[in-house]
Design a protein around this motif. Structure first.
Motif, PDB file in Angstrom:
ATOM      1  N   TYR A 209       0.803  -1.226   0.000  1.00 48.01           N
ATOM      2  CA  TYR A 209       0.000   0.000   0.000  1.00 48.01           C
ATOM      3  C   TYR A 209       0.836   1.276   0.000  1.00 48.01           C
ATOM      4  O   TYR A 209       0.533   2.221  -0.744  1.00 48.01           O
ATOM      5  CB  TYR A 209      -0.925   0.007   1.227  1.00 48.01           C
ATOM      6  N   LEU A 210       1.871   1.346   0.805  1.00 47.79           N
ATOM      7  CA  LEU A 210       2.592   2.609   0.980  1.00 47.79           C
ATOM      8  C   LEU A 210       3.204   3.157  -0.312  1.00 47.79           C
ATOM      9  O   LEU A 210       3.133   4.369  -0.556  1.00 47.79           O
ATOM     10  CB  LEU A 210       3.670   2.458   2.068  1.00 47.79           C
ATOM     11  N   PRO A 211       3.810   2.337  -1.176  1.00 44.52           N
ATOM     12  CA  PRO A 211       4.286   2.890  -2.447  1.00 44.52           C
ATOM     13  C   PRO A 211       3.153   3.445  -3.321  1.00 44.52           C
ATOM     14  O   PRO A 211       3.347   4.429  -4.038  1.00 44.52           O
ATOM     15  CB  PRO A 211       4.967   1.687  -3.116  1.00 44.52           C
ATOM     16  N   ILE A 212       1.973   2.818  -3.260  1.00 45.79           N
ATOM     17  CA  ILE A 212       0.819   3.328  -4.015  1.00 45.79           C
ATOM     18  C   ILE A 212       0.424   4.697  -3.476  1.00 45.79           C
ATOM     19  O   ILE A 212       0.187   5.637  -4.249  1.00 45.79           O
ATOM     20  CB  ILE A 212      -0.356   2.337  -3.922  1.00 45.79           C
ATOM     21  N   LEU A 213       0.362   4.823  -2.157  1.00 47.56           N
ATOM     22  CA  LEU A 213       0.034   6.105  -1.541  1.00 47.56           C
ATOM     23  C   LEU A 213       1.062   7.164  -1.907  1.00 47.56           C
ATOM     24  O   LEU A 213       0.717   8.306  -2.243  1.00 47.56           O
ATOM     25  CB  LEU A 213      -0.043   5.946  -0.024  1.00 47.56           C
ATOM     26  N   SER A 214       2.331   6.797  -1.867  1.00 42.82           N
ATOM     27  CA  SER A 214       3.401   7.736  -2.212  1.00 42.82           C
ATOM     28  C   SER A 214       3.268   8.216  -3.655  1.00 42.82           C
ATOM     29  O   SER A 214       3.451   9.410  -3.946  1.00 42.82           O
ATOM     30  CB  SER A 214       4.761   7.071  -2.003  1.00 42.82           C
ATOM     31  N   ALA A 215       2.916   7.300  -4.570  1.00 42.36           N
ATOM     32  CA  ALA A 215       2.746   7.674  -5.970  1.00 42.36           C
ATOM     33  C   ALA A 215       1.587   8.655  -6.138  1.00 42.36           C
ATOM     34  O   ALA A 215       1.663   9.596  -6.938  1.00 42.36           O
ATOM     35  CB  ALA A 215       2.501   6.428  -6.820  1.00 42.36           C
TER      36      ALA A 215
END
Length: 412
Positions: A209-215
């Motif tokens: 999830y966190l890389p998706i949120l960062s993107a």
């Protein structure tokens, strides 16, 4: 008095059922954007379009659903805005204060949806454009329709000129003698990057999830750009909804013959135009430049015609089956459209993204329709029992309470 209450009830059932059909229909296209890289929604060449079966599934979605259910949802948003204005005025309240508070909270819901759940949010768009549409609430229906059609046409022309210019320049790349050849190669090179972006999206959405949120945080400007890009589609549709609410079309007040006439006037040419645009994409081998032109500009007139025709046909269906149990469930789904819309995003991203079942990019287009049908069933199954006990859907209640600054009554 009883006749007045019955007329009001029939009007609301018609609007609610239309909204129910719209929120379910939107998923028929959004399911591709949930399950595949973004460009797959625009062109099967980008992803999920390798076989004749895949192309047929894309064609079905493009012709029957693409833009039509979103268009109907936008029209109904305009109608609902006037319904709330009328209620506020009848209750001696300031409709402007109520409307702008509702839009402010809707914008926050939309931004939260975009950043934390799914990139395909339309709530922020509706909030922003809804603030503009409110300025036209006192216009008579005929004037609203004229301006809506003029603005919609302007939008189609502007987007067709902009993306059409890219297409013309891109085609010049094949002619070495053209003074635009070098620029054309640059344009083609930009669109060729789509394949690399597809690969990046597959890796991103199959992960945690966190890389998706960062993107998403890195693309924080996208919701605002989306408003600018689709203003001349969304605002006219809302204005059209306001007009069709005022003249009784959306409330089922017209004669059945008038609805049939409207459907037959607009459905055949809308289908033919949409088929033509689909054929142009197929003939080009789903060239990205052609696909973007089709999506952003060329398909607009056909979409609008089919959206109005769909509304007429659905109203006839709702009137004919108003007492049936399934229409009652569709109307309940429409009453809880906000909860169903956001709930769908949560369910679909959990199914497809890496932090859930991780099926992103692994399901073909035909199978996606089965998942879509399953979500439709879930909407129909939960909405009515909930509304039998409560006045609002859960998110409808939250939105209403926030907009009014205090908790609202919930139980029936």
């Amino acid at each position: 008095m009883n006749e007045t209450c019955e007329a009001m009830s029939n009007r609301l059932v018609t609007l609610d059922a239309l909204r129910g059909f719209a929120v379910m229909g939107i998923l028929a296209m959004n399911i591709v954007a949930f399950a595949m890289p973004e460009m797959a929604y625009v062109s099967p060449k980008a992803y999920g379009g390798e076989t004749p079966s895949d192309i047929a599934a894309w064609a079905l979605g493009f012709v029957l659903f693409d833009g039509k259910m979103r268009g109907l949802f936008s029209i109904l948003f305009g109608a609902s805005m006037l319904l709330i204005v009328d209620r506020a005025e009848a209750g001696g309240q300031d409709p402007g204060s109520i409307h702008y508070r509702r839009m402010a909270w809707l914008a926050l819901f939309g931004l939260s949806h975009y950043f934390f759940i799914w990139w395909g949010d339309i709530l922020f768009l509706y909030a922003a454009v809804g603030c503009i549409a409110f300025r036209f609430r006192a216009w008579e229906a005929r004037r609203l329709i004229k301006w809506a059609l003029a603005l919609f046409t302007l939008g189609v022309v502007l987007t067709s000129l902009f993306f059409g210019a890219q297409l013309a320049v891109g085609n010049a790349a094949d002619n070495p003698a053209s003074p635009m050849a070098e620029t054309g190669r640059e344009v083609r090179a930009e669109y060729a990057k789509i394949d690399g972006e597809v690969t990046e999206e597959l890796a991103l959405y199959r992960g945690p999830y966190l890389p998706i949120l960062s993107a998403r945080l890195d693309t924080a400007i996208n919701p605002f750009v989306g408003v600018l890009m689709t203003m001349f589609e969304t605002l006219p549709l809302m204005m059209l909804g306001m007009a069709l609410f005022r003249n009784g079309f959306l409330t089922g007040a017209w004669a059945a013959a008038d609805y049939r006439r409207t459907a037959w006037r607009w459905l055949p040419p809308g289908v033919l135009l949409t088929l033509l645009v689909g054929w142009l994409q197929w003939r080009s081998g789903f060239d990205y430049l052609v696909a973007v032109n089709a999506f952003m500009g060329w398909a607009g007139p056909g979409r609008l015609m089919m959206t109005v025709a769909y509304a007429a046909l659905l109203i006839l269906l709702i009137r004919r089956a108003a007492a049936s149990a399934w229409i009652v469930r569709v109307a309940a789904t429409g009453r809880a459209a906000f909860s169903n819309y956001l709930g769908t995003s949560i369910v679909m991203t959990t199914i497809f993204y890496g932090y859930g079942l991780g099926l992103f990019g692994d399901v073909d287009r035909w199978t996606l329709y089965l998942i879509c049908a399953g979500m439709w069933a879930a909407m129909l199954l939960w909405s009515k029992p909930w509304l039998d006990r409560f006045l609002y859907g859960p998110l409808e209640w939250l939105w209403r309470s926030l907009a009014r600054g205090k908790p609202q009554p919930m139980r029936q």
